[in-house]
Design an enzyme around this catalytic site. Structure first.
Site, mmCIF file in Angstrom:
data_model
loop_
_atom_site.group_PDB
_atom_site.id
_atom_site.type_symbol
_atom_site.label_atom_id
_atom_site.label_comp_id
_atom_site.label_asym_id
_atom_site.label_seq_id
_atom_site.Cartn_x
_atom_site.Cartn_y
_atom_site.Cartn_z
ATOM 1 N N LYS A 199 0.856 -1.189 0.000
ATOM 2 C CA LYS A 199 0.000 0.000 0.000
ATOM 3 C C LYS A 199 0.894 1.242 0.000
ATOM 4 O O LYS A 199 1.999 1.213 0.534
ATOM 5 C CB LYS A 199 -0.886 -0.028 1.263
ATOM 6 C CG LYS A 199 -1.740 1.211 1.480
ATOM 7 C CD LYS A 199 -2.843 1.332 0.458
ATOM 8 C CE LYS A 199 -3.549 2.686 0.508
ATOM 9 N NZ LYS A 199 -4.371 2.905 -0.700
ATOM 10 N N SER A 254 -12.177 5.054 -3.623
ATOM 11 C CA SER A 254 -11.682 6.368 -3.194
ATOM 12 C C SER A 254 -11.069 6.242 -1.808
ATOM 13 O O SER A 254 -11.374 7.018 -0.916
ATOM 14 C CB SER A 254 -12.824 7.389 -3.195
ATOM 15 O OG SER A 254 -13.864 6.945 -2.337
ATOM 16 N N GLY A 283 -8.016 6.777 -0.918
ATOM 17 C CA GLY A 283 -7.006 7.770 -0.567
ATOM 18 C C GLY A 283 -5.809 7.012 -0.037
ATOM 19 O O GLY A 283 -5.679 5.809 -0.252
ATOM 20 N N LEU A 284 -4.935 7.692 0.674
ATOM 21 C CA LEU A 284 -3.697 7.009 1.055
ATOM 22 C C LEU A 284 -3.670 6.633 2.529
ATOM 23 O O LEU A 284 -2.729 6.947 3.244
ATOM 24 C CB LEU A 284 -2.500 7.880 0.680
ATOM 25 C CG LEU A 284 -2.221 7.913 -0.823
ATOM 26 C CD1 LEU A 284 -1.223 9.007 -1.164
ATOM 27 C CD2 LEU A 284 -1.712 6.566 -1.323
ATOM 28 N N CYS A 314 -1.807 8.783 -7.932
ATOM 29 C CA CYS A 314 -3.012 8.450 -7.191
ATOM 30 C C CYS A 314 -4.050 9.542 -7.402
ATOM 31 O O CYS A 314 -3.803 10.700 -7.078
ATOM 32 C CB CYS A 314 -2.722 8.300 -5.706
ATOM 33 S SG CYS A 314 -4.191 7.823 -4.786
ATOM 34 N N ILE A 330 -1.064 0.483 -15.575
ATOM 35 C CA ILE A 330 -1.595 1.794 -15.247
ATOM 36 C C ILE A 330 -2.132 1.833 -13.812
ATOM 37 O O ILE A 330 -2.524 0.803 -13.270
ATOM 38 C CB ILE A 330 -2.762 2.179 -16.213
ATOM 39 C CG1 ILE A 330 -3.878 1.146 -16.152
ATOM 40 C CG2 ILE A 330 -2.280 2.448 -17.578
ATOM 41 C CD1 ILE A 330 -5.125 1.500 -16.963
ATOM 42 N N GLY A 377 -6.606 -4.801 -14.664
ATOM 43 C CA GLY A 377 -7.612 -5.779 -15.054
ATOM 44 C C GLY A 377 -7.125 -7.193 -15.256
ATOM 45 O O GLY A 377 -7.862 -8.031 -15.780
HETATM 46 C C1 LIG Z 1 -8.624 -0.280 -3.236
HETATM 47 C C2 LIG Z 1 -7.433 0.121 -4.081
HETATM 48 C C3 LIG Z 1 -6.390 0.847 -3.500
HETATM 49 C C4 LIG Z 1 -5.290 1.246 -4.265
HETATM 50 N N1 LIG Z 1 -4.260 1.921 -3.653
HETATM 51 C C5 LIG Z 1 -3.158 2.250 -4.382
HETATM 52 C C6 LIG Z 1 -2.027 2.882 -3.768
HETATM 53 O O1 LIG Z 1 -1.985 3.117 -2.555
HETATM 54 N N2 LIG Z 1 -0.961 3.214 -4.564
HETATM 55 C C7 LIG Z 1 -0.947 2.931 -5.911
HETATM 56 O O2 LIG Z 1 0.040 3.245 -6.589
HETATM 57 N N3 LIG Z 1 -1.987 2.318 -6.506
HETATM 58 C C8 LIG Z 1 -3.090 1.977 -5.777
HETATM 59 N N4 LIG Z 1 -4.147 1.329 -6.402
HETATM 60 C C9 LIG Z 1 -4.092 1.053 -7.845
HETATM 61 C C10 LIG Z 1 -3.650 -0.396 -8.126
HETATM 62 O O3 LIG Z 1 -2.355 -0.639 -7.638
HETATM 63 C C11 LIG Z 1 -3.698 -0.686 -9.643
HETATM 64 O O4 LIG Z 1 -2.878 0.252 -10.309
HETATM 65 C C12 LIG Z 1 -5.086 -0.608 -10.241
HETATM 66 O O5 LIG Z 1 -6.041 -1.123 -9.342
HETATM 67 C C13 LIG Z 1 -5.201 -1.351 -11.581
HETATM 68 O O6 LIG Z 1 -4.979 -2.743 -11.458
HETATM 69 P P1 LIG Z 1 -6.156 -3.841 -11.307
HETATM 70 O O7 LIG Z 1 -7.161 -3.557 -12.393
HETATM 71 O O8 LIG Z 1 -5.492 -5.157 -11.430
HETATM 72 O O9 LIG Z 1 -6.757 -3.614 -9.956
HETATM 73 C C14 LIG Z 1 -5.254 0.930 -5.646
HETATM 74 C C15 LIG Z 1 -6.308 0.202 -6.218
HETATM 75 C C16 LIG Z 1 -7.393 -0.217 -5.466
HETATM 76 C C17 LIG Z 1 -8.500 -1.002 -6.110
#
Ligand SMILES: Cc1cc2nc3c(=O)[nH]c(=O)nc-3n(C[C@H](O)[C@H](O)[C@H](O)COP(=O)(O)O)c2cc1C
Ligand SMILES: Cc1cc2nc3c(=O)[nH]c(=O)nc-3n(C[C@H](O)[C@H](O)[C@H](O)COP(=O)(O)OP(=O)(O)OC[C@H]3O[C@@H](n4cnc5c(N)ncnc54)[C@H](O)[C@@H]3O)c2cc1C
Ligand code: FES
Lengths: 302, 256
Positions: free
Chosen positions: A44, A69, A71-72, A128, A189, A242
């Site tokens: 995270k 949404s 956030g961090l 983000c 992405i 995805g």
């Molecule tokens: C709940 C959630 C929290 C996320 N938190 C972060 C984060 O803290 N930092 C980051 O670079 N990406 C974050 N992402 C983005 C994911 O790392 C990833 O880039 C994005 O979900 C696309 O991949 P996926 O379709 O396999 O989920 C988050 C995604 C989700 C769904």
């Protein structure tokens, strides 16, 4: 058969890495399977100070995808290094620490702290969509991308991955900017900007109104961007967006990715990190691919 | 917690828009740590949606688990239509559940609507307590589980319109009965406005109480932080995960 990949000098036993924000700091999924099956874990996003994130609700569902949404929300880098790193480093897989902040100084502070740990790589999250940094995220303008990459790079002992946002005019410009700034690798992405509305109440579902779209529905967008960026830069690319199955991994690698990350899929398939490495080997057999690296950048377009 | 492969053993609409769904697992469920108030994260049939759905566990045995499910949207709708034998994956048991102390002898269960469901197994987890149940439903078409509760506790049922049992809200009947019951603890589950009133009653009367809250979930196991809710501890506000730190919180610590 070889599934090992090499990203900027770091060896991964396979190209499968869990995506930032979807896997916490590994503890929860460690209840389900031995995480040493993974090529790596990306944590995270970690910031200088402790953060509580955005108000709930923080998730909405859409066709084959989710909008979040969060956030961090994170305990801050000091607590992370003290409480989470000792657990992570014992898992027998590569650790990538995703770092974030509001100012360049914040990023550098976090990078300094993470550099002192046994983390294998640092992933710079400048994309983000859920935090506001003086109104504009660092990941939008190519000049800003290059500048922050250059600064943070000075503070990283480990190779630096820059994670790119898809919510930009031309992602190849941002990719080049990160490369010029000294990035050792790129990941793309991050989530796409999105929103969800409850037509009955006429209210947004997310308290934050906007969120980031992820999951199977974003795969075509991610594939296109990975392919475009692959043709533009000469540093390794970690593809994500995805991915649900071994076939998706093959497609991302054919588009130019050296490794991939799995995010949203963990939520509905908690054992994906255990089964996917096996599925990938089976697919390689079927495709008669001896070395997974053979797939990289082999898209035929004539 | 574990991801089990189950099949639909029975799904019976016990009431207007309320489904009693029982799943069967060949692999025995880990019951050792089960506690009433815990929930399961359930796959939805036919890929009707990507995410799983959280439901409180109503009854659990070594090979079966039962839920009471209200029809809401696409996900629950597809569960109503699931055929016997349909395979569904389910993660359980999740969350903290209701924790009772040795000294909690007289226990009030205060539920409204579907909130009755996660309270029921508390009586199996802690069989040697004296239970007093107050349940509220909108009208007689929504009344459920009364017989189940009545065999294990003194039970007061009410409906908003008086079409079944007493007329009015369960919180009012509890308030009226507090002096007589003298509960050591109140366990609460129901819709948001109801829980706010129940929280107030417990705090104003200085009675220890816990409530089970809901939030939209992603992973259901504590990794993604989408299910956060606001809690207060030692005067400091924190975000807590409903799925892993909850769903049960002390009424003094949760901000509703
Ligand atoms: C709940 C959630 C929290 C996320 N938190 C972060 C984060 O803290 N930092 C980051 O670079 N990406 C974050 N992402 C983005 C994911 O790392 C990833 O880039 C994005 O979900 C696309 O991949 P996926 O379709 O396999 O989920 C988050 C995604 C989700 C769904
Ligand atoms: C810990 C916990 C225990 C629960 N126990 C029960 C139970 O025993 N019986 C029961 O009928 N319902 C219970 N719920 C509520 C139940 O999860 C929702 O009604 C259900 O997810 C709705 O899904 P849907 O696809 O039909 O609705 P939609 O509104 O189409 O769902 C859209 C999205 O919102 C989420 N969502 C919608 N309403 C809720 C809600 N109230 N809580 C959490 N997520 C929601 C869904 O999971 C889904 O991701 C519980 C919720 C939680 C958090
Ligand atoms: S649903 Fe993922 S942390 Fe609670």
């Amino acid at each position: 058969m070889n599934t090992k990949v090499n990203i900027a000098g770091v060896k991964f036993k396979n190209p499968i890495i869990t995506a930032s924000g979807t896997f916490g700091f590994g503890r929860e999924y460690a209840n389900f399977y031995d995480l040493s099956s993974l090529g790596g874990i990306c944590t995270k996003g970690v910031t200088r100070e402790r953060r509580e994130g955005n108000p709930p609700p923080r998730i909405a569902e859409t066709t084959k995808g989710i909008i979040n949404s969060v956030g961090l929300q994170n305990p801050g880098v000091d607590a992370f290094v003290r409480n989470e790193m000792p657990f992570l480093e014992k898992l027998g897989t590569n650790i990538i620490v995703n770092i974030a902040g509001n100012t360049v100084e914040d990023y550098c502070y976090v990078a300094d702290k993470v550099s002192e740990t046994s983390a294998h790589m640092i992933e710079l999250n400048i994309s983000c969509p859920n935090v506001k940094a003086g109104g504009m995220a660092f990941g939008i303008e190519p000049t800003a991308v290059e500048a922050i990459t250059k600064e943070v790079k000075k503070h990283c002992r480990q190779p630096l991955i820059v994670k790119l946002s898809p919510n930009v005019a031309d992602i190849t410009k941002n990719a080049l900017a990160a490369q010029n700034g000294g990035a050792d690798a790129l990941s793309l992405i991050n989530t796409l900007g999105g929103m969800a509305i409850d037509y009955r109440t006429r209210r947004p579902i997310l308290k934050n109104v906007f969120g980031g779209l992820s999951g199977a529905c974003v795969k075509p967008v991610a594939l296109k961007m990975v392919y475009q960026v692959y043709k533009t830069v000469n540093i390794p690319i970690i593809g994500l967006g995805g991915i649900e199955k071994a076939e998706d991994i093959a497609e991302f690698m054919i588009a130019g990715a050296s490794a991939i990350q799995i995010g949203t899929v963990n939520f509905y398939n908690p054992l994906i990190g255990k089964t996917l490495p096996i599925d990938l080997e089976n697919l390689m057999k079927e495709l008669k691919v001896e070395d997974i690296n053979e797939l990289k950048g082999t898209l035929i377009t004539d | 917690m574990k991801d089990y492969l189950t099949t639909v053993k029975s799904n019976e609409e016990i009431n207007d828009g309320i489904l009693k769904l029982t799943l069967e697992s060949k692999e025995p469920f880990d019951l050792g740590s089960f506690r009433g108030g815990q929930f399961a994260h359930l796959e939805v049939p036919d890929g009707a949606s990507l995410l799983r759905r959280p439901f409180g566990i109503y009854e659990i045995t070594e090979h079966t688990v039962t839920f009471l499910i209200a029809k809401k949207g696409a996900g629950t709708d597809s569960l109503f239509k699931a055929k016997i034998g349909t395979e569904l994956k389910v993660i359980l048991s999740l969350g903290n559940g209701f924790k009772l102390e040795e000294s909690d002898k007289r226990v009030v269960l205060l539920g409204a609507g579907m909130g009755a469901a996660p309270l029921y197994p508390v009586m199996s987890t802690y069989p040697n307590k004296e239970y007093f149940t107050f349940l509220g439903f909108r009208d007689k078409t929504k009344v459920m589980c009364v017989e189940d509760f009545s065999t294990k506790s003194k039970t007061v049922v009410c409906t908003d319109d008086g079409s079944y049992g007493n007329k009015g809200f369960p919180t009012d009947y509890l308030k009226a009965g507090l002096d007589e019951i003298k509960p050591d603890v109140i366990l609460i589950c129901g819709p948001h406005p109801f829980m706010k009133i129940a929280q107030r009653i417990a705090i104003d009367n200085g009675i220890k109480a816990y409530l089970s809250t809901e939030q939209r979930m992603g992973c259901g196991i504590g990794a993604c932080l989408v299910c956060s809710c606001k809690t207060v501890k030692n005067g400091e506000e924190h975000m807590s995960r409903v799925c892993a730190d909850g769903p049960v919180f002390d009424v003094k610590e949760i901000v509703l």
